[in-house]
Enzyme design. Structure first.
Site, PDB file in Angstrom:
ATOM      1  CD  GLU A  32      -2.770  -1.314   2.380  1.00  0.00           C
ATOM      2  OE1 GLU A  32      -4.008  -1.359   2.305  1.00  0.00           O
ATOM      3  OE2 GLU A  32      -2.140  -1.437   3.444  1.00  0.00           O
ATOM      4  CE1 TYR A  33       6.193   5.198   1.810  1.00  0.00           C
ATOM      5  CE2 TYR A  33       7.373   3.458   0.653  1.00  0.00           C
ATOM      6  CZ  TYR A  33       7.303   4.756   1.121  1.00  0.00           C
ATOM      7  OH  TYR A  33       8.347   5.613   0.887  1.00  0.00           O
ATOM      8  CB  SER A  72      35.697  14.442  21.151  1.00  0.00           C
ATOM      9  OG  SER A  72      35.721  13.075  20.954  1.00  0.00           O
ATOM     10  CD  GLU A 110      21.750   9.582  24.699  1.00  0.00           C
ATOM     11  OE1 GLU A 110      20.732   9.983  25.274  1.00  0.00           O
ATOM     12  OE2 GLU A 110      22.357  10.220  23.820  1.00  0.00           O
ATOM     13  CE  LYS A 112      31.363   7.232  22.014  1.00  0.00           C
ATOM     14  NZ  LYS A 112      31.758   6.908  20.651  1.00  0.00           N
ATOM     15  NE  ARG A 159      33.690  15.198  16.384  1.00  0.00           N
ATOM     16  CZ  ARG A 159      34.998  15.309  16.582  1.00  0.00           C
ATOM     17  NH1 ARG A 159      35.831  14.866  15.673  1.00  0.00           N
ATOM     18  NH2 ARG A 159      35.458  15.876  17.673  1.00  0.00           N
ATOM     19  CB  CYS A 188      48.573 -25.213 -10.938  1.00  0.00           C
ATOM     20  SG  CYS A 188      47.962 -23.632 -11.537  1.00  0.00           S
ATOM     21  CB  CYS A 194      45.098 -19.444 -10.660  1.00  0.00           C
ATOM     22  SG  CYS A 194      45.526 -20.929 -11.581  1.00  0.00           S
ATOM     23  CB  CYS A 208      44.409 -24.615 -10.869  1.00  0.00           C
ATOM     24  SG  CYS A 208      44.990 -24.255  -9.219  1.00  0.00           S
TER      25      CYS A 208
HETATM   26  S1  IVH Z   1      26.673  13.151  22.543  1.00  0.00           S
HETATM   27  C1  IVH Z   1      29.576  17.037  22.822  1.00  0.00           C
HETATM   28  N1  IVH Z   1      25.457  10.871  22.288  1.00  0.00           N
HETATM   29  O1  IVH Z   1      30.370   9.667  19.767  1.00  0.00           O
HETATM   30  C2  IVH Z   1      29.503  15.663  22.291  1.00  0.00           C
HETATM   31  N2  IVH Z   1      27.461  11.203  21.027  1.00  0.00           N
HETATM   32  O2  IVH Z   1      33.063   9.896  20.752  1.00  0.00           O
HETATM   33  C3  IVH Z   1      28.102  15.207  22.328  1.00  0.00           C
HETATM   34  N3  IVH Z   1      28.029   9.320  19.562  1.00  0.00           N
HETATM   35  O3  IVH Z   1      31.151  12.615  18.043  1.00  0.00           O
HETATM   36  C4  IVH Z   1      27.984  13.865  21.752  1.00  0.00           C
HETATM   37  N4  IVH Z   1      26.306   8.043  20.088  1.00  0.00           N
HETATM   38  O4  IVH Z   1      29.361  11.097  16.996  1.00  0.00           O
HETATM   39  C5  IVH Z   1      26.527  11.612  21.901  1.00  0.00           C
HETATM   40  N5  IVH Z   1      24.219   8.917  22.140  1.00  0.00           N
HETATM   41  C6  IVH Z   1      25.271   9.646  21.751  1.00  0.00           C
HETATM   42  C7  IVH Z   1      26.210   9.181  20.812  1.00  0.00           C
HETATM   43  C8  IVH Z   1      27.299   9.993  20.483  1.00  0.00           C
HETATM   44  C9  IVH Z   1      27.391   8.149  19.335  1.00  0.00           C
HETATM   45  C10 IVH Z   1      29.283   9.737  18.891  1.00  0.00           C
HETATM   46  C11 IVH Z   1      29.265  11.159  18.393  1.00  0.00           C
HETATM   47  C12 IVH Z   1      30.489  11.817  18.966  1.00  0.00           C
HETATM   48  C13 IVH Z   1      31.310  10.632  19.360  1.00  0.00           C
HETATM   49  C14 IVH Z   1      32.247  10.978  20.480  1.00  0.00           C
END
Ligand code: IVH
Length: 703
Positions: free
Chosen positions: A58-59, A105, A136, A138, A159, A442, A457, A462
Site C-alpha cells: 500500500e505504501y 568529542s 543511552e 553510543k 563532523r 599449479c 589463476c 588447477c
Molecule cells: S553526545 C559534545 N550521544 O560519539 C559531544 N554522542 O566519541 C556530544 N556518539 O562525536 C555527543 N552516540 O558522533 C553523543 N548517544 C550519543 C552518541 C554519540 C554516538 C558519537 C558522536 C560523537 C562521538 C564521540
C-alpha cells in the site's frame, strides 16, 4: 509521537481513500499536498517508529500515485516531497562548511571507577549531592550535524575536524529516518542544529556484504565504515542503496528569527530528545534511561554490555549525560569535550598481535585471497589466528609487512579485520610482502582483470580450484547435498574417485561403505542425499558450476529462459543481455564456459547418470508482468468468489503482475476475500501487513 491519534486516524482513512484510486488520472493538483503528507506519515511510522500502519504494497502504491501526479503537475510539486529524497545530481568535490558551534568529542571511561570519578567531578562542579543522568547507546557510525531553517532541512555535514565538516546534504536526504521537514516552529524555533549518528543496521550490513560477495566485489570491513562510506560517496543513489538510518542525540542550537536562544520549555536532555522524537526524528526512546545517581548508571552500562550483541545496531559503548540543562551549564566544557557527559566504552574488541606469515588461498574461480596467520589472540571471547587480507591493494595501502605488530578489530559478530599495522613498533626484521606472480598450487602465471581487485589463476585445471569448485558444488547454496562437505571431497579426491563434478554422481557406494569411519549406513545416507540432489531445478545446477559472476540470482534469471541447460551452448551475448539485469560480463563468462567441449561432455555425463538438466514445468517460473498493478506482490484468494472461478481469478491476478501463493504468512501481500471466508482472513487480519480486498475491489483494480 509526532502525530495525534485523531491525525493518525485521518491519515489512515485518507490513505484508504487514495488507495481506492486506480491511478493519478482521477486526481487533481490539490491532492498533491495531501498525498505528500500521507507518504511522509507512513515513512515516519515505518522508518522512525519501526511500526508501519499499512503494508509495503500500500505504501508503494501511495508513493507511485504521488510520483505520477507530480509528473503530471510538476509546477505544483513541492521541493520537500518524499519523492525528492534522491536526486540524480552528482556533487562536485565535497564543500567544506563551518559548524554553527564546534562538534566536540566525548571523554571516555572504561569501568566503574572512572564513572565514579566523573560523578564526583560533576557533583563538585554543580554543588549537588544527587545527579540525574540519562544513559543511552553510543552508536558506532558517522557523526552528522543537520541544520533546519524554517522547518526545512537545509544543510547536513560530517563532523570533519570538529570546527569544519564536509557538506553532505544530498546524501543525507536519502536517509529515510531523517525528516526533510520538522516542526521546530512549534516551539518558536526558526533555526536549529541537531546532531546525531548515521548508522547501518547489522542486518543491512550483512545483506550488503552477501550481495557484494555474490557480485565478486570487495567486502565492506564493518558497519561503521559502511555508514561513513555511504555518507561520503559522491553518488547519493549509493547512499540510498545502503539504507542508512540516523539516530539524533543532541539539539545543539536553537534560535528564533532574531537569532535569540529559544528553549524556554525544554529544560533537560530528556525533554529535548522527546521533543525531537515528537517532531519526527529517530531517537533513542526505550533505549534511553534516566538514572538517579551513579550506581544506577553503572548498572545500566553493565546491563547493556551484556545485551549489545542482540541490539540491531552496532554500539561501542554508552553515553552518560547530566540530564538538566542548568546543571550542564554549571559543568561547562574543556576544549575537547563537555564536562557534563562521558562515554562508557565497552571492553575493547581490538587487540594487537604479530603477523607471522601470509598464506594464499585459491577460490573456486581461481581468485587469490591473502590470509594473515597471526599469533593467536583472544578478542571478545574468540581466539583469532587467521585474518583475511582481502587482496594485494589492501596489503599495500596499509603497508602491512610480515613480522609487523598489527591492530585487529572484531565488530559485533563480524569477521575479524586488520585496522592497521603499527610501524612504530618495527624492529627492522619485518619483510615487505612480495605478492605471488604464480599460482601457489599449479604455478600458472596469475592475471588481474582491469576492474577486479583480486589476482586470479587462469588455469581451470588447477587442483586447488577444482577442489574448491567441488566443495561449492555440493554446498547448501548450490546442489545442497546434505552431509557431503569439504572433508569427504578432499578424501575422495585423494583416493582418485572424483576428478570433476560428474564423478560425484557415479560413486561406488560399496567402496565408500568399506572406508574407515564409514560403514553401510553412512554410505546409504550419502547415496540418498546425492540421489535427491539429482532432481534439483536447473538454476541450482547452473549456479553450482562456478561460472565467474554467475551467482544465485543470475542463475535463476538465466534458467527461467531455457528448457534445457545445454541450450546455453548455443547462446550468444545478445541472448544473455536481453534478460533484464544480466550484463555483458556475465554473458562473456557463461559463453566461455559453455564453449569448452570438456564442460559440455561433463554435463552430458551428469545427465546420463540421472542429474536433471531439463526445465520442469513446476520449476519454470510463470512470466511475471512487471508493470501491472500487482507487480512484485503475492496474492491469495479465499472464500467463494461470485463473479468468476478461482482459477480465472488467479490468472487475472497473474496477468496483472501478481504471484499466487497458497498460505497466509509474512510473505503475503494481498488477500482477496470471497463469501464465507474463514481462518485465512482472521490470520491475515492478525498479521496486519496484508492488504485485504473484496472480490469487487480486486476486479476494479485488475485490468
Ligand atoms: S553526545 C559534545 N550521544 O560519539 C559531544 N554522542 O566519541 C556530544 N556518539 O562525536 C555527543 N552516540 O558522533 C553523543 N548517544 C550519543 C552518541 C554519540 C554516538 C558519537 C558522536 C560523537 C562521538 C564521540
Amino acid at each position: 509521537m509526532r502525530y495525534t491519534t485523531l491525525q493518525q486516524q485521518a491519515f489512515y482513512e485518507d490513505s484508504k481513500k487514495y488507495l481506492g484510486h486506480k491511478d493519478e488520472t482521477t486526481l487533481l493538483p490539490a491532492d498533491l499536498p495531501i498525498l505528500e503528507d500521507l507518504v511522509r506519515f507512513h515513512e515516519y511510522r515505518y522508518y522512525v517508529l519501526n511500526d508501519p500502519l499499512i503494508s509495503d504494497f500500500e505504501y508503494d502504491r501511495l508513493y507511485k500515485l504521488l510520483e505520477a501526479l507530480e509528473k503530471k503537475h510538476p509546477a505544483s510539486a513541492s521541493p520537500t516531497s518524499p519523492t525528492k529524497r534522491v536526486s540524480s545530481d552528482l556533487t562536485e568535490d565535497f564543500a567544506t562548511v563551518t559548524h554553527l558551534i564546534p562538534m566536540l568529542s566525548l571523554d571516555n571511561s572504561y569501568d566503574a571507577e572512572d564513572l565514579n570519578k566523573f560523578d564526583a567531578q560533576v557533583r563538585k562542579l554543580t554543588e549537588r549531592e544527587n545527579i540525574t543522568y540519562t544513559v543511552e547507546p553510543k552508536f558506532d557510525g558517522g557523526s552528522i550535524a543537520l541544520i533546519y531553517e524554517n522547518d526545512m532541512l537545509v544543510r547536513a555535514a560530517t563532523r570533519g575536524n570538529g570546527e569544519m565538516g564536509e557538506e553532505i546534504t544530498i546524501q543525507s536526504r536519502t536517509i529515510k529516518s531523517l525528516p526533510l521537514e520538522a516542526a521546530f516552529s512549534s516551539k518558536g524555533i526558526y533555526r536549529a542544529e541537531v546532531r546525531g549518528e548515521a548508522v547501518i543496521s547489522k542486518e543491512r550490513f550483512k545483506a550488503i556484504n552477501a550481495f557484494r560477495a555474490e557480485e565478486g566485489l570487495s567486502l565492506l570491513a564493518n558497519s561503521r565504515n559502511s555508514a561513513t562510506g555511504g555518507l561520503r560517496t559522491k553518488d547519493p543513489s549509493e547512499t540510498a542503496r545502503r539504507q542508512l538510518d540516523a539516530f539524533i542525540f543532541q539539539l545543539g542550537y536553537a534560535v528564533d528569527k532574531n537569532g535569540r536562544d529559544v528553549l524556554p520549555t525544554i529544560k533537560s536532555h530528556h525533554d529535548a530528545i522527546d521533543f525531537l522524537g515528537n517532531i519526527g526524528f529517530k531517537v533513542s526512546r526505550g533505549e534511553k534511561k534516566l538514572c538517579h545517581g551513579i550506581q544506577e548508571v553503572i548498572d545500566q552500562c553493565n546491563h547493556w554490555a551484556l545485551i549489545r550483541d542482540e541490539y540491531p545496531f552496532e554500539i561501542d559503548g554508552m553515553v552518560i549525560k547530566v540530564d538538566s540543562f542548568d546543571l550542564q551549564d554549571m559543568c561547562g566544557y574543556t576544549s575537547h569535550h563537555p564536562r557534563w557527559a562521558i562515554a562508557y566504552k565497552f571492553q575493547a574488541k581490538q587487540a594487537t598481535t604479530k603477523l607471522l606469515d601470509i598464506e594464499y588461498q585459491i577460490g573456486k574461480i581461481g581468485s587469490i585471497t591473502p590470509v594473515a596467520k597471526v599469533e593467536p589472540v583472544s578478542l571478545a571471547g574468540v581466539t583469532i589466528s587467521s585474518i583475511s587480507l582481502h587482496n594485494e591493494d589492501f596489503i599495500t595501502s596499509k603497508d602491512i609487512r610480515i613480522g609487523d605488530q598489527v591492530l585487529i578489530e572484531r565488530a559485533g559478530d563480524v569477521i575479524p579485520y586488520i585496522v592497521k599495522s603499527l610501524p612504530e613498533l618495527r624492529t627492522g626484521h619485518e619483510k615487505i610482502v612480495s605478492y605471488p606472480t604464480q599460482c601457489p598450487s599449479c604455478g600458472t602465471t596469475l592475471v588481474r582483470e582491469e576492474d577486479e581487485a583480486a589476482w586470479r589463476c587462469p588455469n581451470m585445471e588447477c587442483k586447488a580450484q577444482i577442489l574448491q569448485r567441488l566443495i561449492f558444488h555440493v554446498s547448501k547454496d548450490a546442489m545442497d547435498i546434505d552431509g557431503f562437505g569439504e572433508k569427504y571431497i578432499l578424501r575422495f579426491y585423494e583416493l582418485g574417485w572424483i576428478k570433476n563434478m560428474a564423478d560425484l554422481y557415479q560413486l561406488d557406494y560399496d567402496k565408500i561403505a568399506a572406508l574407515e569411519g564409514f560403514g553401510k549406513k553412512s554410505a546409504d545416507k550419502l547415496k540418498a542425499a546425492i540421489d535427491k540432489a539429482k532432481s534439483n531445478p536447473i538454476h541450482r545446477l547452473l549456479h553450482s558450476l562456478s561460472i565467474h559472476h554467475v551467482g544465485q540470482r543470475a542463475s535463476k534469471l538465466i534458467a527461467e529462459k531455457i528448457n534445457h541447460l545445454l541450450d546455453l551452448a548455443g547462446w550468444s551475448t545478445e541472448d544473455y543481455i536481453a534478460i533484464k539485469d544480466i550484463g555483458p560480463v556475465v554473458a562473456q563468462n557463461a559463453i566461455n564456459w559453455f564453449s569448452h567441449e570438456k564442460n559440455i561432455a561433463m554435463l552430458r555425463e551428469m545427465e546420463a547418470h540421472g542429474v536433471n538438466l531439463t526445465q520442469t514445468p513446476q520449476d519454470k517460473p510463470k512470466e511475471l508482468i512487471s508493470d501491472g498493478v500487482f507487480s512484485g506482490k503475492t496474492i491469495l484468494f479465499t472464500g467463494t468468489l461470485t463473479q468468476m472461478g478461482r482459477k480465472e481469478a488467479q490468472e487475472l491476478a497473474e496477468a496483472n503482475g501478481a504471484k499466487n501463493i497458497s498460505a497466509v504468512s509474512g510473505n503475503l501481500d494481498i488477500l482477496v476475500v470471497g463469501d464465507n471466508a474463514g481462518s485465512k482472513l482472521d490470520k491475515a487480519r492478525k498479521l496486519g501487513t496484508v492488504q485485504i480486498l473484496t472480490e469487487e475491489e480486486f476486479i476494479a483494480l485488475a485490468q
